[in-house]
Design a protein around this motif. Structure first.
Motif, short mmCIF file in Angstrom:
data_model
loop_
_atom_site.label_atom_id
_atom_site.label_comp_id
_atom_site.label_asym_id
_atom_site.label_seq_id
_atom_site.Cartn_x
_atom_site.Cartn_y
_atom_site.Cartn_z
N ALA A 55 0.83 -1.21 0.00
CA ALA A 55 0.00 0.00 0.00
C ALA A 55 0.86 1.25 0.00
O ALA A 55 0.56 2.24 -0.68
N VAL A 56 1.96 1.24 0.76
CA VAL A 56 2.87 2.39 0.78
C VAL A 56 3.44 2.62 -0.61
O VAL A 56 3.50 3.76 -1.11
N ALA A 57 3.87 1.53 -1.27
CA ALA A 57 4.42 1.65 -2.62
C ALA A 57 3.37 2.15 -3.61
O ALA A 57 3.65 3.02 -4.45
N ALA A 58 2.16 1.64 -3.50
CA ALA A 58 1.09 2.01 -4.43
C ALA A 58 0.70 3.48 -4.28
O ALA A 58 0.32 4.13 -5.26
N ASN A 59 0.81 4.01 -3.06
CA ASN A 59 0.38 5.38 -2.79
C ASN A 59 1.51 6.40 -2.90
O ASN A 59 1.31 7.59 -2.67
N SER A 60 2.72 5.94 -3.27
CA SER A 60 3.89 6.82 -3.26
C SER A 60 3.95 7.76 -4.45
O SER A 60 4.66 8.78 -4.41
N GLY A 61 3.27 7.40 -5.54
CA GLY A 61 3.36 8.20 -6.74
C GLY A 61 4.58 7.91 -7.59
O GLY A 61 4.79 8.54 -8.63
N LEU A 62 5.42 6.96 -7.15
CA LEU A 62 6.60 6.57 -7.91
C LEU A 62 6.28 5.33 -8.73
O LEU A 62 5.48 4.49 -8.33
N GLY A 63 6.90 5.21 -9.89
CA GLY A 63 6.55 4.13 -10.81
C GLY A 63 7.26 2.83 -10.50
O GLY A 63 8.01 2.31 -11.33
N TRP A 64 7.04 2.31 -9.31
CA TRP A 64 7.70 1.08 -8.91
C TRP A 64 7.27 -0.11 -9.78
O TRP A 64 6.19 -0.11 -10.36
N VAL A 65 8.11 -1.11 -9.80
CA VAL A 65 7.74 -2.45 -10.23
C VAL A 65 7.77 -3.31 -8.98
O VAL A 65 8.67 -3.16 -8.14
N LEU A 66 6.79 -4.21 -8.82
CA LEU A 66 6.75 -5.07 -7.63
C LEU A 66 6.97 -6.53 -8.02
O LEU A 66 6.33 -7.05 -8.94
N ASN A 67 7.89 -7.17 -7.32
CA ASN A 67 8.08 -8.60 -7.42
C ASN A 67 7.25 -9.23 -6.30
O ASN A 67 7.59 -9.14 -5.13
N VAL A 68 6.14 -9.85 -6.67
CA VAL A 68 5.21 -10.41 -5.68
C VAL A 68 5.49 -11.90 -5.54
O VAL A 68 5.09 -12.70 -6.39
N LYS A 69 6.19 -12.26 -4.47
CA LYS A 69 6.48 -13.67 -4.19
C LYS A 69 5.48 -14.17 -3.15
O LYS A 69 5.51 -13.72 -2.00
N PRO A 70 4.60 -15.08 -3.53
CA PRO A 70 3.60 -15.56 -2.56
C PRO A 70 4.22 -16.10 -1.28
O PRO A 70 3.67 -15.91 -0.20
N ALA A 71 5.38 -16.76 -1.38
CA ALA A 71 6.01 -17.32 -0.19
C ALA A 71 6.56 -16.23 0.72
O ALA A 71 6.70 -16.45 1.93
N ARG A 72 6.87 -15.07 0.18
CA ARG A 72 7.41 -13.98 1.00
C ARG A 72 6.32 -13.14 1.64
O ARG A 72 6.48 -12.66 2.77
N VAL A 73 5.20 -12.94 0.94
CA VAL A 73 4.17 -12.04 1.44
C VAL A 73 3.11 -12.74 2.27
O VAL A 73 2.21 -12.09 2.80
N GLY A 74 3.17 -14.07 2.39
CA GLY A 74 2.24 -14.77 3.26
C GLY A 74 1.18 -15.59 2.56
O GLY A 74 0.20 -15.98 3.21
N GLY A 75 1.35 -15.85 1.27
CA GLY A 75 0.44 -16.79 0.63
C GLY A 75 -0.29 -16.26 -0.58
O GLY A 75 -0.17 -15.09 -0.99
#
Length: 360
Positions: free
Chosen positions: A240-260
């Protein structure tokens, strides 16, 4: 994790040591085998599978903490209670995958459909470790490109970034390329990161340590290459912090890292709504964990190639079998995760078994 809508009769937890074909090294870790906890969740005649595999030097939790968390959660679930949200992320990934597997079997639908996946065919990227350089790097890159991988990412670190990345770009001038620093840079040694900004990379992944958000934001504002966040996204709040930052991030979403699977699905939707690039990464899982991550990679918000290549890249023998066709993996159409366990291999690499509940 809330208690599933079906009864949990028993949980089997296997400790597994699965040898790697070759050593795996990044800026933060070095592995010769994958030390895993494989979960079999029994509900009537259905058996759901999950995998818990923290990576030393990368994951916040240890295998011992995961074993204790799995046993604690298994006792709650078999008693009809809910899982403990304070359990490690990789434990929640394992149990959530097993629940999703059973749910899909009971519904007669593949897991990727039950979570809203759009396309079972997933483009795949590959990773070159931190060791190869010179001719060895050239040979590795050309081989991966010939095999059809849609993106090639190079592991980098201070002193092992600029020359190697430029060589990679020279070798593959028209390919989609990226680099991953695994949080190894600090502000006084990050000139190399700015030095590769003219190479047309898809992204620079995790340049600074996970909680160095200010440094990452400053770099993102200064360079043209998008910055990808991996270790910095531990949960929905970080996303949520990344999404609301206004910066054009790319996110690597690893299910094992974020909890499933469930959390990964929510993060993907949030990031997509914010216009961020999103892709699914893995943590050197066996085919069990990979099947769950592959379901997430089918979500419509996944705009970049996943890093969930076939197990033959890492293991001589996997616990299941995967095939890749021209740089793509296909999520199974069978109900649940759709995997077929290689029972002989699972037994051969199991070093200990613990059970909770009835039926064993």
């Amino acid at each position: 994790m809330t208690h599933p809508e079906f009864p949990i009769d028993g949980v089997e937890i296997r400790e597994v040591r699965l040898p790697l074909r070759r050593s795996y090294r990044s800026a933060s870790t070095s592995l010769n085998e994958r030390h895993l906890l494989v979960v079999a969740l029994h509900s009537g005649s259905a058996v759901g599978w999950g995998e818990c595999g923290p990576v030393p030097g990368y994951s916040a939790e240890t295998i011992e903490e995961c074993r204790a968390g799995l046993l604690r959660a298994a006792r709650h679930l078999t008693a009809g209670g809910a899982g403990d949200e304070t359990t490690p992320a990789t434990v929640r990934f394992a149990l959530g995958s097993a629940v999703a597997d059973v749910r899909g079997q009971l519904q007669g639908r593949p897991c990727w459909q039950t979570i809203g996946g759009a396309d079972p065919g997933v483009e795949i990227g590959a990773v070159i470790g931190i060791d190869p350089e010179g001719e060895e790097l050239v040979v590795a890159a050309e081989a991966l490109a010939a095999e059809g991988y849609r993106r090639i990412k190079l592991k980098v670190a201070p002193g092992r970034c600029l020359d190697r990345t430029r060589l990679l770009r020279t070798t593959l001038p028209d390919s989609d390329l990226a680099v991953d620093a695994n949080g190894s840079f600090l502000p006084d040694d990050d000139a190399e990161l700015r030095g590769i900004d003219d190479l047309g990379l898809l992204f620079i992944e995790q340049p600074y340590p996970a909680r160095a958000g200010r440094m990452a934001s400053e770099l993102a504002a200064e360079v043209a290459t998008p910055i990808c966040l991996d270790e910095s996204i531990a949960d929905l709040r970080d996303a949520a912090v990344a999404a609301n930052s206004g910066l054009g991030w790319v996110l690597n979403v690893k299910p094992a890292r974020v909890g499933g699977i469930e959390t990964a699905t929510l993060i993907t939707a949030m990031a997509t709504a914010a216009g961020l690039g999103v892709w699914t990464g893995g943590m050197l899982e066996s085919g069990i964990g990979k099947a769950a991550a592959l379901a997430v990679a089918t979500l419509p918000g996944m705009t970049m190639a996943a890093e969930l290549g076939p197990s033959r890249r890492h293991f001589e023998t996997d616990l299941v079998t995967w095939r890749m066709d021209e740089g793509r993996l296909r999520a199974p159409d069978r109900p649940g995760l759709g995997i077929e366990i290689d029972v002989e291999a699972l037994d051969r690499f199991t070093t200990a078994v613990e059970t909770v509940g009835a039926g064993f």
